[in-house]
Write an enzyme that holds these catalytic residues in place. Structure first.
Site, PDB file in Angstrom:
ATOM      1  N   SER A   1      -7.760  -0.619  -0.838  1.00  0.00           N
ATOM      2  CA  SER A   1      -8.558   0.445  -0.230  1.00  0.00           C
ATOM      3  C   SER A   1     -10.008   0.345  -0.715  1.00  0.00           C
ATOM      4  CB  SER A   1      -7.916   1.785  -0.590  1.00  0.00           C
ATOM      5  OG  SER A   1      -8.397   2.790   0.250  1.00  0.00           O
TER       6      SER A   1
ATOM      7  N   ARG B   1      -8.063  17.039   0.246  1.00  0.00           N
ATOM      8  CA  ARG B   1      -6.978  16.153  -0.194  1.00  0.00           C
ATOM      9  C   ARG B   1      -5.818  16.166   0.798  1.00  0.00           C
ATOM     10  NH1 ARG B   1      -5.675  11.635  -2.898  1.00  0.00           N
ATOM     11  NH2 ARG B   1      -3.737  11.806  -4.045  1.00  0.00           N
TER      12      ARG B   1
ATOM     13  N   ASP C   1      -0.413   0.711   8.280  1.00  0.00           N
ATOM     14  CA  ASP C   1      -1.683   1.262   7.772  1.00  0.00           C
ATOM     15  C   ASP C   1      -2.643   1.433   8.946  1.00  0.00           C
ATOM     16  OD1 ASP C   1      -4.108   1.825   6.575  1.00  0.00           O
ATOM     17  OD2 ASP C   1      -4.024   0.173   5.141  1.00  0.00           O
TER      18      ASP C   1
ATOM     19  N   HIS D   1      -0.985   3.505   4.724  1.00  0.00           N
ATOM     20  CA  HIS D   1      -2.025   2.949   3.855  1.00  0.00           C
ATOM     21  C   HIS D   1      -1.591   2.965   2.387  1.00  0.00           C
ATOM     22  CE1 HIS D   1      -5.922   1.918   2.335  1.00  0.00           C
ATOM     23  NE2 HIS D   1      -6.054   3.063   1.703  1.00  0.00           N
ATOM     24  N   ASP D   2      -0.848   3.992   2.006  1.00  0.00           N
ATOM     25  CA  ASP D   2      -0.380   4.113   0.618  1.00  0.00           C
ATOM     26  C   ASP D   2       0.553   2.988   0.177  1.00  0.00           C
ATOM     27  OD1 ASP D   2      -1.689   6.141  -0.580  1.00  0.00           O
ATOM     28  OD2 ASP D   2      -0.116   7.649  -0.364  1.00  0.00           O
TER      29      ASP D   2
END
Lengths: 198, 377
Positions: B148, B218, B314, B347-348
């Protein structure tokens, strides 16, 4: 397999820059790395095979030869190898043209559909040939454009592609192909190996 | 956020000229190391952290008391094995874990710098971390690795210092922030700035914290780190601690409760101003623009080997954007490998237990380390 690797390796000069298109699990790359040159890259469509190659420390890119060869500059490799994969493309002619752009020289190997064992199956059994070298059934084969040694030979001459060397392989017997023995080699060989240039 | 923790840090005395034009000096860089540097100094790996990461890559994070953010990747007998490699990770400038950032105390006023802190970029972050590498007297890193925003730093590092790393592994990243990336970051920033406790960034002067705004930022960002399939499979329409809808605005659904929880734990460890500054740095990142629109030029001086990794699910930094990096490298004949890893975790994925990712990454790093060492002998 080993014979094919040896023949390919013998066609390549030492310490040159090589791209293996459709490099599979990287066996040929590994072989060439040990015997010829460290500067070798691979292109492979299967994620799992790309991961296997990368795990061995081989520099491989996940991608499709039909769309991803474009990103390499012209003549950026001394040799581009396409080992027994040409028949699996949607558009083999386009792939050959791309290979000739990216590589100064191109090595293409083709499983020969003109081999007598293949011909006999269609002639006498009346079914699509299944051999050691072509193990798939008609309904699950990845091979879309099977060709013979003679087909590829004629294709090169009709497209003005120079053939530097053409080699026929039967079991482990190696011989040169030329215009005068083309019909015989086309009948008696299971694999054709061509070193070509545009 | 917790300033009382004793973090390892150095003070950089060399002036650093920032992209915004300002110059900073005598500023702190907080960092952590794992493993031992070998006598040839050939086994060092610099890991760059992502937006909300910190220097605590592995082991226990002393501030959160949780595992380090990349514990699946870095540690003893992990893909980046600290029995073998010397791993360095620094908190980025702009961050809030001890490096120079908006929550650093201005010694002349005794107050936090707040929004008087200068705008920083990925380039500035990388240049600051290079000072740490000099301080550690490492001539050449074996590898620079990051996912990232960490991946962006990998790209910038190689562009800035073409002969300082043998191997570069940018993961799930991009060479330039897209409109969608900027849009999500702006949403987060607006949530923080809309919180009345933000006080134009000087909340600490009033002993306030824009925690509601930061939590919303967040929550929104967290959605972008997951995939639709992952969310659906994990949460679906499942209800939280109840059998039927409550006909109100409580967290009826598990996904709501989960996001609220993610928001609430985040505000305990992260500074709202840092969130503004770091997301801004990401938005400003456009490596090809730095090289007059030609990304390849960023890498034409380097012999660094690249390995680019993306993930199927992602959508924040999709495979197509990672592939652009590969294409730019290929077009100058650089040494680059690439794979897109199959994963539902969005994405994580790069932070999580994705076995084929961990195996490929570990095997690649180890076999490349072996090959490079053999060549030297």
């Amino acid at each position: 397999m080993k014979e094919e690797f040896n023949i390919i390796s013998n066609l390549i000069e030492e310490n040159t820059r090589v791209l293996d298109v459709g490099c599979g699990n990287g066996d040929l790359m590994k072989f060439l790395q040990e015997n010829k040159t460290k500067d070798i890259r691979g292109l492979e469509i299967s994620k799992e095979k790309v991961q296997n190659c990368l795990s061995k420390g081989l520099t491989v890119i996940e991608g499709n030869a039909e769309s991803d060869l474009k990103q390499f500059p012209k003549s950026s490799f001394d040799y581009v190898i396409l080992s027994q994969t040409l028949q699996a493309f949607l558009n083999p002619e386009l792939v050959i043209n791309e290979l000739l752009k990216v590589g100064k020289k191109v090595i293409v190997t083709i499983p020969n559909f003109g081999y007598w064992r293949v011909r006999l199956q269609l002639l006498f059994k009346g079914t699509m040939p299944v051999t050691e070298n072509l193990p798939h059934e008609w309904y699950n084969t990845p091979n879309l454009h099977m060709c013979t040694i003679k087909d590829f030979y004629n294709f090169c001459s009709s497209k003005n592609i120079k053939i530097f060397k053409s080699i026929a392989l039967k079991k482990s017997r190696i011989s040169e192909i030329n215009k005068s023995n083309l019909n015989y080699k086309n009948l008696d060989s299971h694999l054709g190996i061509f070193l070509i240039e545009s | 956020m917790n300033k009382n923790i004793d973090t390892k840090k150095i003070i950089i005395s060399n002036p650093l000229k920032l992209d915004c034009g300002k110059e900073i000096n005598n500023f702190p860089i907080a960092y952590e190391t794992y493993g031992e540097l070998n006598s040839e100094k050939s086994n060092a790996i610099l890991v760059f952290h992502a937006l909300t990461g910190d220097q605590y890559v592995s082991g226990k994070n002393p501030i959160t008391n949780k595992d380090g953010w990349w514990s699946y990747v870095v540690g003893e007998n992990k893909p980046i094995d600290t029995n073998k490699f010397f791993v360095i990770c620094a908190n980025v400038i702009g961050g809030c874990m001890g490096s120079y950032g908006p929550s650093t105390i201005n010694e002349s006023t005794g107050k936090q710098i707040g929004t008087d802190f200068p705008i920083i970029t990925i380039n500035d972050m990388v240049n600051a971390q290079y000072e740490l590498i000099k301080y550690l007297e490492i001539e050449k890193l074996f590898a620079v690795v990051g996912g990232s925003m960490g991946g962006m730093q990998v790209l910038q590092f190689v562009a800035n210092f073409p002969d300082k790393a043998k191997l570069a592994i940018p993961i799930a990243c991009t060479s330039s922030h897209s409109a969608q990336n900027i849009a999500f970051n702006e949403l987060g920033r607006q949530a923080i700035m809309a919180d009345s406790k933000w006080e134009n960034g000087f909340y600490s002067d009033y002993k306030l914290n824009p925690d509601k705004g930061l939590a919303v930022a967040r929550m929104a960002a967290h959605i972008t780190y997951l995939s639709e399939k992952g969310l659906q499979e994990k949460f679906g329409r499942k209800l939280q601690d109840r059998d039927s809808l409550r006909y109100g605005f409580e967290a009826d659904f598990q996904i709501e409760s989960y996001l609220r929880y993610q928001g609430s734990v985040f505000v305990d460890r992260f500074d709202a101003n840092s969130y503004l500054y770091i997301t801004r740095a990401m938005d400003y990142f456009d490596l090809s623009k730095q090289y007059k629109g030609n990304l390849s030029d960023a890498f034409k001086e380097t012999k660094t080997k690249f390995f680019v990794i993306s993930f199927t699910s992602d959508w924040l930094y999709p495979t197509s954007e990672n592939r652009e990096i590969v294409i730019a490298l290929n077009s100058i004949g650089a040494d680059v490998g690439f794979v897109e890893i199959e994963s539902d975790k969005g994405h994580d994925s790069f932070l999580l237990d994705v076995p084929s990712f961990l195996k490929t990454l570990g095997d690649y790093i180890n076999s490349t380390y072996k090959v490079i060492n053999e060549r030297r002998i």
